[in-house]
Motif scaffolding. Structure first.
Motif, PDB file in Angstrom:
ATOM      1  N   UNK A   1      27.211 -26.348  22.611  1.00 41.92           N
ATOM      2  CA  UNK A   1      27.406 -24.732  22.623  1.00 41.92           C
ATOM      3  C   UNK A   1      28.784 -24.740  23.340  1.00 41.92           C
ATOM      4  N   UNK A   2      29.341 -22.909  23.764  1.00 45.90           N
ATOM      5  CA  UNK A   2      30.770 -22.838  24.230  1.00 45.90           C
ATOM      6  C   UNK A   2      31.821 -23.559  23.292  1.00 45.90           C
ATOM      7  N   UNK A   3      31.980 -24.825  22.414  1.00 42.35           N
ATOM      8  CA  UNK A   3      32.322 -25.132  21.760  1.00 42.35           C
ATOM      9  C   UNK A   3      32.267 -25.798  20.563  1.00 42.35           C
ATOM     10  N   UNK A   4      32.174 -26.003  19.278  1.00 42.08           N
ATOM     11  CA  UNK A   4      31.854 -26.412  18.092  1.00 42.08           C
ATOM     12  C   UNK A   4      32.314 -27.733  19.112  1.00 42.08           C
ATOM     13  N   UNK A   5      33.770 -27.886  19.546  1.00 40.10           N
ATOM     14  CA  UNK A   5      34.890 -28.457  19.231  1.00 40.10           C
ATOM     15  C   UNK A   5      34.178 -29.599  20.813  1.00 40.10           C
TER      16      UNK A   5
ATOM     17  N   UNK B   1      25.377 -17.393  18.120  1.00 40.03           N
ATOM     18  CA  UNK B   1      26.514 -18.216  17.992  1.00 40.03           C
ATOM     19  C   UNK B   1      27.904 -17.320  18.337  1.00 40.03           C
TER      20      UNK B   1
ATOM     21  N   UNK C   1      27.064 -18.212  21.668  1.00 38.35           N
ATOM     22  CA  UNK C   1      28.150 -19.215  22.324  1.00 38.35           C
ATOM     23  C   UNK C   1      26.778 -20.983  22.290  1.00 38.35           C
ATOM     24  N   UNK C   2      25.889 -19.683  21.493  1.00 38.76           N
ATOM     25  CA  UNK C   2      25.246 -21.146  21.578  1.00 38.76           C
ATOM     26  C   UNK C   2      24.933 -21.784  20.059  1.00 38.76           C
ATOM     27  N   UNK C   3      25.435 -23.101  19.451  1.00 38.23           N
ATOM     28  CA  UNK C   3      26.061 -23.033  18.488  1.00 38.23           C
ATOM     29  C   UNK C   3      24.569 -24.145  17.875  1.00 38.23           C
TER      30      UNK C   3
END
Lengths: 311, 426
Positions: free
Chosen positions: A60-64, A276, A280-282
């Protein structure tokens, strides 16, 4: 004769000096398929595998950003979510089946009307195909203006015949049916196209024979035309249902993120998108998409099995 | 574009149901070309027209990408997630995405840059906006546009009803009631109604009623009596005196359209959008629009005062020095003054102090802005990382109130959810 000798000799003299062409010749079926295979690998297989991976993490937040592997945690969260997920499944099914049913019936009626030649046929066909060429987002924007509760043309028209204004897209109960109407408006022409293609390829003799035997129009349609057209009908259902299941553009263009303030038109696609791009909950979003993917695969499997049965 | 970033980009693209045509294939390395991504905004229009000046002065070339707010946000989500170096300068919303971007390491540290040039003068920027573009004591953005909520009203309708400009919330409600009763088809009050979009405009009502989204210790407080009163009031105004068939989908373009078509008497909105109401080409009521500070609630008049947009540099950009040159130019005193004259309230104190800076503003608007800048609160939404989700949660009671439901019960429920959310938002 001499010409054919030359042709036979040419490869023998050229081939040994160019090993690549020999290799290419041997593997040409792979070579020609390679671009498509690379395309499929890059754009379908890799993202799918990556999505499965993401769905098993708490990304979450960032995929990275570093994410922990949480197994089927996301799936359990999603499947026990009765606030957003299950209502979204319900709306997806409702949207798909209602749109599909109306489009098939309407499409069949229009295709039958257009089947036999008549004056001005060309113009009618062009007019019917017009909605197909517009992009869904533009279609959504256009209908949004038409259905505006205060300034829209739809309510203005109702007022001319003394009907009170309707909430259309803004009503909690009316929003989803209104978007279904838009889908029908845009995609019925495609069903017409497919069915018309099927109809025109039908042999005329069977219809004539039925006519000679004294069958009326209804009997001829249900007992002769429809059974012959079944394979085409199933193709139309297959194509339209997959498209309808995936509908996103018109829903997003008319009601925005979350499918409106009460999630009135939030289907699975809109829900996953919001997860997403808004939350941002990937990880969660990927789980929803995988479940959605499985639903579509299951649906396709049922339909193609039926189709095979027909063949 | 590097192979790794192509793969990452694809990976991110798959979580979007519709594919993302993000891979432009541009291969500009650290070069004389600065790639700038901006939102559709009046500020952007001004900058765009002035870019040739910058190109001439600096010898650099500017490659501009311009997108709508939502598309911009989605593009960032995809591209920055993939670690793209294709964006050098990015226009972003400090309060919406700032915290999340900074935390994810998408924004370059500009602290040294902003303090390097005394003429450019970082100290000239108002402190509220500066705090919003600062993350963990590092400057990660330069504010470009500031906003406060003000009251837009129709002078002609007020005059006809014999009502003075409302100074308190009670007066506002009474005036909205009278005008909507006297004029068929005209709403007494209009404002944003979409759950998420309304949160920012509702925030000023919340503060003016004595509430806030969270207390100082970071605890959820949307169920306090003050917050409940604010929800009931904002939603109630729209429910009782709003447009007929009020929808719960309105963001500013829809609400503004109702006001500018002459269908509403009062409208609370960001001051930076005032030109939409004054533009004779867009607004039927351009001649009769008046502006006032937000009416006072039980806790006084406490509108938000926030930087709605800022410029940052992509951490992955290989062209950071040239990117800074662009930002330095775009946020210079001269450019800020030009932008402000064109209708974009800026963040520079010197420009506000300069009579020329407010020369193009209607007098009453300039007064309302001055008042709000002094009394305003520095945020207009919960200051969290996942702002999108937080807005949906705290916005729920707004739409409940607009549709005539039990907003107090909705606020209690929202508070529970918000408390749970805050636990996870770390």
């Amino acid at each position: 004769m001499s010409a054919s000798v030359k042709i036979q000799q040419a490869p023998r003299t050229v081939a040994p000096s160019r090993p690549f062409s020999v290799w290419a010749n041997k593997h040409r079926k792979w070579l020609f398929a390679a671009p498509a295979m690379i395309f499929v690998g890059l754009l379908i297989v890799f993202p799918l595998v990556w999505t499965v991976y993401l769905s098993l993490t708490d990304s979450r937040g960032s995929v990275r950003a570093p994410a922990d592997f949480i197994g089927i945690g996301n799936y359990l969260t999603v499947l026990s979510d009765f606030d957003r997920f299950w209502p979204a499944v319900g709306r997806t099914v409702y949207f798909t089946f209602t749109a599909l049913a109306v489009e098939m019936v309407l499409g069949m009626i229009i295709a039958l009307l257009l089947w036999r030649p008549f004056r001005g046929e060309k113009w009618v066909r062009v007019a019917i195909l017009l909605p197909l060429v517009a992009t869904p987002v533009a279609v959504g924007m256009m209908w949004r203006l038409i259905f505006d509760p205060n300034m829209g043309f739809a309510n203005q028209m109702l007022s001319w015949v003394g009907i009170p204004p309707q909430p259309w897209l803004s009503g909690q109960a009316t929003a989803l049916p209104t978007t279904i109407f838009m889908d029908i408006w845009q995609w019925t022409p495609m069903v017409v196209l497919i069915l018309l293609a099927g109809l025109t390829s039908l042999p005329e003799e069977t219809d004539e024979a039925a006519r000679v035997d004294g069958a009326n129009a209804w009997q001829r349609f249900f007992l002769v035309t429809l059974p012959l057209l079944k394979a085409t009908v199933i193709v139309a259902i297959l194509l339209r249902s997959i498209d309808a299941l995936k509908t996103f553009d018109i829903l997003y263009a008319t009601k925005g993120k979350g499918g409106g303030s009460f999630h009135e038109v939030e289907t699975l696609n809109v829900y996953a998108y919001g997860l997403s791009f808004d939350y941002n909950e990937y990880g969660l979003s990927s789980a929803v998409l995988i479940i959605f993917f499985l639903i579509i695969i299951g649906f396709m499997w049922i339909l193609t099995r039926r189709r095979k049965g027909q063949d | 574009m590097k192979r790794r970033s192509v793969l990452q980009l694809l990976a991110v693209a798959v979580v979007a149901p519709f594919g993302v045509a993000a891979c432009s294939g541009n291969d500009a390395k650290a070069s004389g070309t600065v790639r700038v991504t901006l939102a559709n905004h009046v500020w952007t229009d001004g900058i765009k027209a002035a870019i040739p000046e910058f190109e001439k002065e600096s010898g650099l070339k500017v490659e501009l990408t311009q997108l709508g707010e939502d598309q911009l946000s989605d593009q960032y989500n995809v591209k920055l997630n993939a670690g793209t170096d294709e964006i050098d300068v990015m226009m972003y919303r400090p309060l919406q995405e700032g915290k999340s971007f900074a935390r994810n390491g998408y924004l370059a540290d500009l602290t040294d840059h902003v303090t390097s040039d005394a003429d450019w003068d970082w100290k000239d920027f108002q402190s509220g906006p500066v705090s919003a573009t600062t993350f963990e004591k590092k400057v990660v953005g330069v504010p470009i546009i500031t906003e406060r909520e003000v009251l837009y009203y129709r002078k002609d309708l007020l005059e006809a009803a014999g009502i003075a400009v409302p100074k308190t919330m009670e007066e506002l409600e009474a005036a909205a009631k009278k005008i909507s009763e006297d004029n068929e088809g005209v709403a007494g009050f209009v404002a944003r109604t979409n759950k998420s979009a309304a949160v920012t405009q509702f925030s000023s009502f919340l503060y003016s009623f004595g509430g806030d989204f969270m207390d100082e210790s970071g605890k959820a407080t949307v169920d306090t009596p003050e917050a409940k009163a604010a929800y009931a009031f904002y939603g109630g105004l729209l429910n009782k005196y709003g447009p007929a068939n009020v929808s719960t989908d309105m963001s500013w373009p829809e609400a503004m359209a109702i006001f500018t078509q002459g269908n509403a008497a009062f409208y609370t909105e960001a001051d930076s959008l005032y030109q939409n109401a004054m533009d004779t080409a867009k607004s039927k009521v351009a001649d009769s629009v008046g502006f006032a500070a937000l009416p006072a609630g039980p806790a006084g008049s406490k509108p938000y005062n926030v930087p709605s947009w800022g410029l940052g540099i992509n951490e992955a950009s290989k062209n950071q020095d040239n990117a800074w040159k662009f930002i330095e130019w775009a946020t210079s005193k001269t450019r800020t003054l030009e932008a402000q004259k064109a209708g974009v309230p800026g963040p520079r104190a010197s420009v506000w102090a300069n009579p020329e800076g407010t020369s193009t503003y209607p007098k009453d608007l300039a007064e309302a802005i001055t008042y709000s800048a002094e009394h305003g609160i520095g945020h207009d939404r919960p200051l969290v990382i996942a702002v999108g989700k937080a807005r949906e949660i705290v916005g729920e009671p707004i739409v409940t109130a607009i549709t005539g439901g039990d907003s107090a019960a909705a606020a209690t429920k929202a508070n529970e959810e918000f408390a749970k959310f805050l636990e996870s938002d770390k």
